[in-house]
Design a protein around this motif. Sequence first.
Motif, PDB file in Angstrom:
ATOM      1  N   PRO A  40      39.861  -8.931  18.514  1.00  0.00           N
ATOM      2  CA  PRO A  40      39.834  -7.919  19.212  1.00  0.00           C
ATOM      3  C   PRO A  40      38.652  -7.180  19.373  1.00  0.00           C
ATOM      4  O   PRO A  40      37.644  -7.236  18.355  1.00  0.00           O
ATOM      5  CB  PRO A  40      40.995  -7.162  18.406  1.00  0.00           C
ATOM      6  N   PHE A  41      38.616  -6.059  20.139  1.00  0.00           N
ATOM      7  CA  PHE A  41      37.423  -5.318  20.356  1.00  0.00           C
ATOM      8  C   PHE A  41      37.431  -4.063  19.417  1.00  0.00           C
ATOM      9  O   PHE A  41      38.600  -3.696  18.989  1.00  0.00           O
ATOM     10  CB  PHE A  41      37.156  -4.663  21.838  1.00  0.00           C
ATOM     11  N   VAL A  42      36.406  -3.728  18.597  1.00  0.00           N
ATOM     12  CA  VAL A  42      36.324  -2.714  17.607  1.00  0.00           C
ATOM     13  C   VAL A  42      35.330  -1.626  17.929  1.00  0.00           C
ATOM     14  O   VAL A  42      34.028  -2.031  18.145  1.00  0.00           O
ATOM     15  CB  VAL A  42      35.787  -3.176  16.228  1.00  0.00           C
ATOM     16  N   LEU A  43      35.740  -0.491  18.417  1.00  0.00           N
ATOM     17  CA  LEU A  43      34.998   0.518  18.978  1.00  0.00           C
ATOM     18  C   LEU A  43      34.098   0.088  20.012  1.00  0.00           C
ATOM     19  O   LEU A  43      32.968   0.540  20.307  1.00  0.00           O
ATOM     20  CB  LEU A  43      34.022   1.144  17.978  1.00  0.00           C
ATOM     21  N   GLY A  44      34.897  -0.916  20.903  1.00  0.00           N
ATOM     22  CA  GLY A  44      33.849  -1.464  21.911  1.00  0.00           C
ATOM     23  C   GLY A  44      33.171  -2.532  21.868  1.00  0.00           C
ATOM     24  O   GLY A  44      32.494  -3.060  22.827  1.00  0.00           O
ATOM     25  N   LEU A  45      32.921  -2.871  20.602  1.00  0.00           N
ATOM     26  CA  LEU A  45      32.244  -4.047  20.180  1.00  0.00           C
ATOM     27  C   LEU A  45      33.087  -5.097  19.961  1.00  0.00           C
ATOM     28  O   LEU A  45      34.014  -5.226  19.496  1.00  0.00           O
ATOM     29  CB  LEU A  45      31.410  -3.656  19.067  1.00  0.00           C
ATOM     30  N   PRO A  46      32.389  -6.274  20.261  1.00  0.00           N
ATOM     31  CA  PRO A  46      33.216  -7.743  20.006  1.00  0.00           C
ATOM     32  C   PRO A  46      33.371  -7.843  18.425  1.00  0.00           C
ATOM     33  O   PRO A  46      32.575  -7.237  17.690  1.00  0.00           O
ATOM     34  CB  PRO A  46      32.095  -8.786  20.519  1.00  0.00           C
ATOM     35  N   ILE A  53      27.958  -5.830  11.780  1.00  0.00           N
ATOM     36  CA  ILE A  53      27.820  -4.415  11.340  1.00  0.00           C
ATOM     37  C   ILE A  53      28.129  -3.835   9.944  1.00  0.00           C
ATOM     38  O   ILE A  53      27.821  -3.323   9.068  1.00  0.00           O
ATOM     39  CB  ILE A  53      27.886  -3.528  12.348  1.00  0.00           C
ATOM     40  N   GLY A  54      29.679  -4.349   9.991  1.00  0.00           N
ATOM     41  CA  GLY A  54      30.519  -3.939   8.716  1.00  0.00           C
ATOM     42  C   GLY A  54      29.982  -4.345   7.313  1.00  0.00           C
ATOM     43  O   GLY A  54      29.883  -3.535   6.601  1.00  0.00           O
ATOM     44  N   TRP A  55      29.560  -5.599   7.316  1.00  0.00           N
ATOM     45  CA  TRP A  55      29.130  -6.109   6.154  1.00  0.00           C
ATOM     46  C   TRP A  55      27.718  -5.694   5.689  1.00  0.00           C
ATOM     47  O   TRP A  55      27.424  -5.334   4.702  1.00  0.00           O
ATOM     48  CB  TRP A  55      29.168  -7.528   6.084  1.00  0.00           C
ATOM     49  N   VAL A  56      26.836  -5.377   6.668  1.00  0.00           N
ATOM     50  CA  VAL A  56      25.679  -4.919   6.626  1.00  0.00           C
ATOM     51  C   VAL A  56      25.825  -3.454   5.775  1.00  0.00           C
ATOM     52  O   VAL A  56      25.185  -2.970   5.158  1.00  0.00           O
ATOM     53  CB  VAL A  56      24.700  -4.773   7.816  1.00  0.00           C
ATOM     54  N   LEU A  57      26.767  -2.728   6.708  1.00  0.00           N
ATOM     55  CA  LEU A  57      26.933  -1.413   6.020  1.00  0.00           C
ATOM     56  C   LEU A  57      27.402  -1.239   4.754  1.00  0.00           C
ATOM     57  O   LEU A  57      26.995  -0.290   3.923  1.00  0.00           O
ATOM     58  CB  LEU A  57      27.834  -0.409   6.912  1.00  0.00           C
ATOM     59  N   ALA A  58      28.376  -2.117   4.331  1.00  0.00           N
ATOM     60  CA  ALA A  58      28.887  -2.360   2.987  1.00  0.00           C
ATOM     61  C   ALA A  58      28.001  -2.669   2.093  1.00  0.00           C
ATOM     62  O   ALA A  58      27.971  -2.147   0.813  1.00  0.00           O
ATOM     63  CB  ALA A  58      29.964  -3.301   2.944  1.00  0.00           C
ATOM     64  N   ALA A  59      26.867  -3.739   2.266  1.00  0.00           N
ATOM     65  CA  ALA A  59      25.710  -3.810   1.301  1.00  0.00           C
ATOM     66  C   ALA A  59      24.793  -2.743   0.988  1.00  0.00           C
ATOM     67  O   ALA A  59      24.666  -2.455  -0.046  1.00  0.00           O
ATOM     68  CB  ALA A  59      25.034  -4.866   1.977  1.00  0.00           C
ATOM     69  N   PHE A  60      24.848  -1.782   2.150  1.00  0.00           N
ATOM     70  CA  PHE A  60      23.975  -0.535   1.933  1.00  0.00           C
ATOM     71  C   PHE A  60      24.648   0.514   1.014  1.00  0.00           C
ATOM     72  O   PHE A  60      24.112   1.110   0.205  1.00  0.00           O
ATOM     73  CB  PHE A  60      23.665  -0.075   3.446  1.00  0.00           C
ATOM     74  N   LEU A  61      26.061   0.613   1.335  1.00  0.00           N
ATOM     75  CA  LEU A  61      26.556   1.557   0.422  1.00  0.00           C
ATOM     76  C   LEU A  61      26.835   0.963  -0.939  1.00  0.00           C
ATOM     77  O   LEU A  61      26.609   1.890  -1.958  1.00  0.00           O
ATOM     78  CB  LEU A  61      28.094   1.594   0.837  1.00  0.00           C
TER      79      LEU A  61
END
Length: 76
Positions: A40-46, A53-61
């Motif tokens: 499914p698309f998430v916020l318009g992104l594949p 992006i989610g995992w990179v943000l999780a690593a940053f947090l």
Amino acid sequence: MIRREQEPAWPRVAFACYLGVCACALVWPGYALAGDRIEPFVLGLPFAFAWTIGWVLAAFLGLLVFHGLAGPKDRG
């Protein structure tokens, strides 16, 4: 010789394990099992792009949390 108090190693070990999980989710087999699809698309992104992006943000947090847990002695 100046002797410093022993600092607990658990924050470093926990952070290393957390980054290991994040890295495994971005490479084979983690990415191939869960993140390698378009819909499914998430916020318009594949989904594959949102997964990355989610995992990179999780690593940053996780890095921010580790920095907050590290004492002033560890910060340099």
